[in-house]
Design a protein around this motif. Structure first.
Motif, PDB file in Angstrom:
ATOM      1  N   GLU A 157       0.828  -1.199   0.000  1.00  0.00           N
ATOM      2  CA  GLU A 157       0.000   0.000   0.000  1.00  0.00           C
ATOM      3  C   GLU A 157       0.866   1.254   0.000  1.00  0.00           C
ATOM      4  O   GLU A 157       0.584   2.229  -0.694  1.00  0.00           O
ATOM      5  CB  GLU A 157      -0.922  -0.011   1.222  1.00  0.00           C
ATOM      6  N   VAL A 158       1.925   1.235   0.797  1.00  0.00           N
ATOM      7  CA  VAL A 158       2.830   2.387   0.844  1.00  0.00           C
ATOM      8  C   VAL A 158       3.601   2.513  -0.470  1.00  0.00           C
ATOM      9  O   VAL A 158       3.786   3.607  -1.001  1.00  0.00           O
ATOM     10  CB  VAL A 158       3.815   2.235   2.029  1.00  0.00           C
ATOM     11  N   ARG A 159       4.030   1.355  -1.007  1.00  0.00           N
ATOM     12  CA  ARG A 159       4.810   1.372  -2.245  1.00  0.00           C
ATOM     13  C   ARG A 159       3.999   1.958  -3.404  1.00  0.00           C
ATOM     14  O   ARG A 159       4.548   2.696  -4.239  1.00  0.00           O
ATOM     15  CB  ARG A 159       5.264  -0.052  -2.577  1.00  0.00           C
ATOM     16  N   ARG A 160       2.695   1.653  -3.445  1.00  0.00           N
ATOM     17  CA  ARG A 160       1.850   2.183  -4.519  1.00  0.00           C
ATOM     18  C   ARG A 160       1.782   3.700  -4.448  1.00  0.00           C
ATOM     19  O   ARG A 160       1.812   4.391  -5.476  1.00  0.00           O
ATOM     20  CB  ARG A 160       0.448   1.578  -4.436  1.00  0.00           C
ATOM     21  N   ARG A 161       1.717   4.237  -3.208  1.00  0.00           N
ATOM     22  CA  ARG A 161       1.680   5.689  -3.073  1.00  0.00           C
ATOM     23  C   ARG A 161       3.007   6.299  -3.544  1.00  0.00           C
ATOM     24  O   ARG A 161       3.027   7.370  -4.153  1.00  0.00           O
ATOM     25  CB  ARG A 161       1.404   6.086  -1.615  1.00  0.00           C
ATOM     26  N   PHE A 162       4.109   5.602  -3.264  1.00  0.00           N
ATOM     27  CA  PHE A 162       5.418   6.091  -3.734  1.00  0.00           C
ATOM     28  C   PHE A 162       5.454   6.146  -5.255  1.00  0.00           C
ATOM     29  O   PHE A 162       5.954   7.113  -5.843  1.00  0.00           O
ATOM     30  CB  PHE A 162       6.528   5.183  -3.210  1.00  0.00           C
ATOM     31  N   LEU A 163       4.933   5.107  -5.918  1.00  0.00           N
ATOM     32  CA  LEU A 163       4.970   5.061  -7.380  1.00  0.00           C
ATOM     33  C   LEU A 163       4.188   6.232  -7.977  1.00  0.00           C
ATOM     34  O   LEU A 163       4.628   6.847  -8.955  1.00  0.00           O
ATOM     35  CB  LEU A 163       4.384   3.734  -7.875  1.00  0.00           C
ATOM     36  N   VAL A 164       3.022   6.534  -7.395  1.00  0.00           N
ATOM     37  CA  VAL A 164       2.206   7.637  -7.908  1.00  0.00           C
ATOM     38  C   VAL A 164       2.916   8.969  -7.681  1.00  0.00           C
ATOM     39  O   VAL A 164       2.927   9.841  -8.549  1.00  0.00           O
ATOM     40  CB  VAL A 164       0.814   7.635  -7.245  1.00  0.00           C
ATOM     41  N   GLU A 165       3.536   9.137  -6.501  1.00  0.00           N
ATOM     42  CA  GLU A 165       4.254  10.378  -6.221  1.00  0.00           C
ATOM     43  C   GLU A 165       5.482  10.529  -7.126  1.00  0.00           C
ATOM     44  O   GLU A 165       5.814  11.633  -7.545  1.00  0.00           O
ATOM     45  CB  GLU A 165       4.695  10.417  -4.763  1.00  0.00           C
ATOM     46  N   LYS A 166       6.149   9.396  -7.424  1.00  0.00           N
ATOM     47  CA  LYS A 166       7.390   9.451  -8.185  1.00  0.00           C
ATOM     48  C   LYS A 166       7.152   9.648  -9.671  1.00  0.00           C
ATOM     49  O   LYS A 166       7.838  10.447 -10.323  1.00  0.00           O
ATOM     50  CB  LYS A 166       8.191   8.158  -7.941  1.00  0.00           C
TER      51      LYS A 166
ATOM     52  N   LYS B 123       5.805  15.090 -16.551  1.00  0.00           N
ATOM     53  CA  LYS B 123       7.241  15.345 -16.598  1.00  0.00           C
ATOM     54  C   LYS B 123       8.028  14.153 -16.065  1.00  0.00           C
ATOM     55  O   LYS B 123       9.012  13.706 -16.665  1.00  0.00           O
ATOM     56  CB  LYS B 123       7.558  16.597 -15.782  1.00  0.00           C
ATOM     57  N   ALA B 124       7.595  13.612 -14.915  1.00  0.00           N
ATOM     58  CA  ALA B 124       8.330  12.488 -14.316  1.00  0.00           C
ATOM     59  C   ALA B 124       8.219  11.231 -15.159  1.00  0.00           C
ATOM     60  O   ALA B 124       9.150  10.419 -15.205  1.00  0.00           O
ATOM     61  CB  ALA B 124       7.807  12.229 -12.904  1.00  0.00           C
ATOM     62  N   ALA B 125       7.078  11.044 -15.834  1.00  0.00           N
ATOM     63  CA  ALA B 125       6.857   9.831 -16.623  1.00  0.00           C
ATOM     64  C   ALA B 125       7.854   9.707 -17.771  1.00  0.00           C
ATOM     65  O   ALA B 125       8.168   8.599 -18.216  1.00  0.00           O
ATOM     66  CB  ALA B 125       5.434   9.810 -17.160  1.00  0.00           C
ATOM     67  N   LYS B 126       8.378  10.820 -18.258  1.00  0.00           N
ATOM     68  CA  LYS B 126       9.299  10.770 -19.401  1.00  0.00           C
ATOM     69  C   LYS B 126      10.548   9.956 -19.102  1.00  0.00           C
ATOM     70  O   LYS B 126      11.160   9.390 -19.997  1.00  0.00           O
ATOM     71  CB  LYS B 126       9.678  12.190 -19.817  1.00  0.00           C
ATOM     72  N   ALA B 127      10.926   9.906 -17.819  1.00  0.00           N
ATOM     73  CA  ALA B 127      12.140   9.165 -17.457  1.00  0.00           C
ATOM     74  C   ALA B 127      12.015   7.674 -17.734  1.00  0.00           C
ATOM     75  O   ALA B 127      13.018   6.980 -17.875  1.00  0.00           O
ATOM     76  CB  ALA B 127      12.461   9.399 -15.973  1.00  0.00           C
ATOM     77  N   LEU B 128      10.772   7.167 -17.792  1.00  0.00           N
ATOM     78  CA  LEU B 128      10.558   5.734 -18.007  1.00  0.00           C
ATOM     79  C   LEU B 128      10.048   5.418 -19.410  1.00  0.00           C
ATOM     80  O   LEU B 128       9.739   4.264 -19.708  1.00  0.00           O
ATOM     81  CB  LEU B 128       9.544   5.198 -16.980  1.00  0.00           C
ATOM     82  N   LEU B 129       9.953   6.415 -20.267  1.00  0.00           N
ATOM     83  CA  LEU B 129       9.315   6.206 -21.567  1.00  0.00           C
ATOM     84  C   LEU B 129      10.038   5.160 -22.413  1.00  0.00           C
ATOM     85  O   LEU B 129       9.410   4.262 -22.977  1.00  0.00           O
ATOM     86  CB  LEU B 129       9.233   7.534 -22.328  1.00  0.00           C
ATOM     87  N   VAL B 130      11.355   5.234 -22.487  1.00  0.00           N
ATOM     88  CA  VAL B 130      12.106   4.282 -23.321  1.00  0.00           C
ATOM     89  C   VAL B 130      11.937   2.861 -22.778  1.00  0.00           C
ATOM     90  O   VAL B 130      11.717   1.909 -23.537  1.00  0.00           O
ATOM     91  CB  VAL B 130      13.590   4.670 -23.381  1.00  0.00           C
ATOM     92  N   ASP B 131      12.037   2.693 -21.451  1.00  0.00           N
ATOM     93  CA  ASP B 131      11.856   1.362 -20.864  1.00  0.00           C
ATOM     94  C   ASP B 131      10.454   0.834 -21.124  1.00  0.00           C
ATOM     95  O   ASP B 131      10.264  -0.362 -21.386  1.00  0.00           O
ATOM     96  CB  ASP B 131      12.106   1.426 -19.352  1.00  0.00           C
ATOM     97  N   ALA B 132       9.460   1.710 -21.040  1.00  0.00           N
ATOM     98  CA  ALA B 132       8.083   1.285 -21.277  1.00  0.00           C
ATOM     99  C   ALA B 132       7.890   0.859 -22.733  1.00  0.00           C
ATOM    100  O   ALA B 132       7.224  -0.140 -23.022  1.00  0.00           O
ATOM    101  CB  ALA B 132       7.121   2.415 -20.917  1.00  0.00           C
ATOM    102  N   MET B 133       8.472   1.607 -23.656  1.00  0.00           N
ATOM    103  CA  MET B 133       8.380   1.248 -25.075  1.00  0.00           C
ATOM    104  C   MET B 133       9.053  -0.099 -25.337  1.00  0.00           C
ATOM    105  O   MET B 133       8.512  -0.950 -26.050  1.00  0.00           O
ATOM    106  CB  MET B 133       9.041   2.335 -25.933  1.00  0.00           C
TER     107      MET B 133
END
Length: 543
Positions: free
Chosen positions: A338-347, A352-362
């Motif tokens: 439950e705590v980890r899920r909140r961290f993921l949403v905050e991070k 802007k923050a999502a761009k850091a994972l775009l290549v990995d997601a693709m």
């Protein structure tokens, strides 16, 4: 002694500047900063250059009382007494005299709060003490917030800190507890032991949140148990304390798991109020239920229909203990989830923050598209900041963010699945995912730390097994399958590498053949690596 020198004065109540001897200034009796700290460097600076910023003082009781500048006044006084003051220079410091604040204690406290916060931050307890003083002067939370420029939530949390005890105050002053976390601790202020369990040994706010989640679950279970106990007692049912080795290694058994001598099931409702029968409350996470039990089934001539260890408990205590520990760990890992899920949403819950994972997601979408099938839509919505189904009409920026949201949510589902002890064909992704979260600032709970260590060991064992398997397979090749014997043993035949691009060698040109018509050159992509971030924003305004 050098007489004070007034440099500017207007009306009787108007502020004015004056040069005053710091040794004659009086410290404020309610100074918020309880420790002046090391004054060595400040004293040396003042001795060399003087006090460059005026202190704030108020005329009180025939003298001048400091409102802001206690450290400067103390350092200047030390420099004078130590003979470090420049020769021929008046032993005074500039002061802003505030006659308009004379006798106005609340205004003086507000001035101290604002002045100190603009410099080195006050500790949380010092700030809370200041707010508490203002409350004593009749200011409510809204007025304190207005005068200090803080939010009402901030002021409320700071005031609440004073009621939570020394353990919470020390954690807040050391930076391990934020005022945001103070609000979550409010429900435990009547339980000092729970408060101590939450704050003991934590290193950051995330550690506090893990403990709070665990204590909330325990409190919910306790409340549900008390409610069920009252209902059963009112109905005439005796409530037993759950045996230590319940339910597989104890004398007591559920009536629903018993039959009589003729192998007939028992009537649970008819027996629940009979002597020797009663109820045990079991469950967790608010899903508590009462089961009717028999204290000694064998004494009544009943037979057990479920597997039990009761007849040979000594040989299986260790196994049962392991099961209980595993269940407890699963519960703690669920709390951590439950705590980890909140961290993921905050991070990564912003465009802007999502761009850091775009290549990995693709890359994941191309290499293992099925990985995205099990992500939870609720979490995708929280990460993407909207309905995940609007991809049909979304622009490129919105699509990128939705893709990253599904990538993160899929990892969390996979991690939670393995943490719960269920099978996942992508269990190998959990360890690198947890390592990434730690690198991004997430603090593993105690249960997650133990689990992480097991995953590291399992991965090392898997790598060793693969290396041994490869070594055994290599020795099984015969000469025709890629190995030849030489004087020193077995050596591999080197492979023949084709030219780059795996093209066949070009044939020698025929001198008598007519030249072939040249093929037109392929069109070159003018934007081989388009900047996705430069795309026009979609209509939903993802940024």
């Amino acid at each position: 002694m050098t007489a004070p020198t007034k440099t500017r004065r207007a009306k009787k109540s108007a502020p004015y500047l004056a040069q005053l001897d710091p040794r004659e200034l009086v410290a404020h009796p309610t100074n918020l900063r309880t420790k002046l700290g090391d004054l060595t460097e400040l004293r040396a600076s003042i001795a060399a250059s003087g006090v460059l910023q005026a202190l704030t003082v108020v005329p009180e009781d025939g003298g001048m009382r400091i409102v802001a500048g206690h450290r400067r006044a103390a350092a200047a006084a030390e420099a004078i007494e130590a003979g470090e003051w420049p020769d021929g220079t008046p032993t005074t410091v500039p002061c802003l005299v505030r006659p308009d604040m004379e006798g106005l204690a609340p205004s003086q406290v507000v001035a101290m709060l604002i002045e100190n916060d603009q410099r080195a931050d006050l500790t949380e307890s010092e700030r809370a003490n200041g707010y508490a003083q203002l409350e004593l002067f009749g200011l409510d939370v809204a007025e304190i917030a207005r005068r200090t420029g803080r939010t009402q939530v901030h002021v409320k949390s700071a005031l609440k800190l004073k009621t939570l005890g020394d353990v919470a105050t020390e954690a807040a002053d050391s930076g391990k507890l934020t005022l945001e976390d103070v609000a979550a601790l409010e429900e435990f202020e009547d339980d000092p032991k729970a408060m101590e369990r939450i704050l003991k040994g934590v290193e950051s706010g995330w550690g506090v949140r893990h403990r709070v989640q665990e204590e909330k679950r325990k409190r919910e279970d306790k409340s549900a148990t008390e409610t069920l106990t009252e209902e059963l007692t009112a109905a005439g049912v005796r409530v037993f304390k759950k045996p230590k080795d319940w339910p597989w290694n104890c004398q007591m058994a559920k009536v629903e798991d018993l039959v009589d001598a003729d192998d007939q099931p028992l009537d649970v409702e008819a027996l629940k109020t009979v002597e020797g029968f009663g109820a045990v409350i079991e469950g967790s996470y608010g899903n508590m239920r009462a089961v009717i039990v028999c204290e000694d089934p064998e004494a009544h001539g009943y037979k057990r229909t479920k597997w039990t260890q009761y007849k040979s408990p000594a040989a299986k205590v260790a196994e049962e203990l392991k099961k209980r520990e595993a269940e407890e760990r699963r519960q703690k890992l669920a709390d951590a989830g439950e705590v980890r899920r909140r961290f993921l949403v905050e991070k990564w819950g912003s465009a802007k923050a999502a761009k850091a994972l775009l290549v990995d997601a693709m890359r994941a979408a191309v290499v293992m598209p099925g990985f995205f099938d099990r992500c939870e839509e609720e979490m995708v919505a929280a990460l993407a900041g909207g309905d995940p189904r609007d991809g049909q009409t979304a622009g490129i920026d919105r699509l990128n963010r939705l893709l990253v949201a599904r990538f993160v949510a899929a990892h969390e589902v996979n991690t939670a699945t393995v943490a719960a002890g269920r099978y996942s064909n992508r269990e190998h992704l959990v360890l690198p995912w947890l390592d990434r979260l730690v690198a991004e600032g997430y603090e593993l709970s105690e249960a997650e730390q133990g689990w992480h260590a097991e995953l590291v060991e399992e991965e090392a064992e898997r790598q060793r097994a693969m290396e041994e398997e490869d070594a055994e397979a290599a020795l099984e090749y015969d000469d025709a399958e890629g190995y030849v014997d030489d004087a020193e043993g077995v050596r591999p035949i080197e492979d023949v590498h084709l030219p780059e691009g795996d093209v066949e060698p070009a044939a020698e040109p025929d001198a008598d053949a007519e030249p072939e018509e040249a093929e037109p050159e392929a069109e070159v992509d003018p934007c081989p690596e388009a900047d996705l971030d430069a795309a026009e924003p979609d209509a939903k305004g993802d940024e």
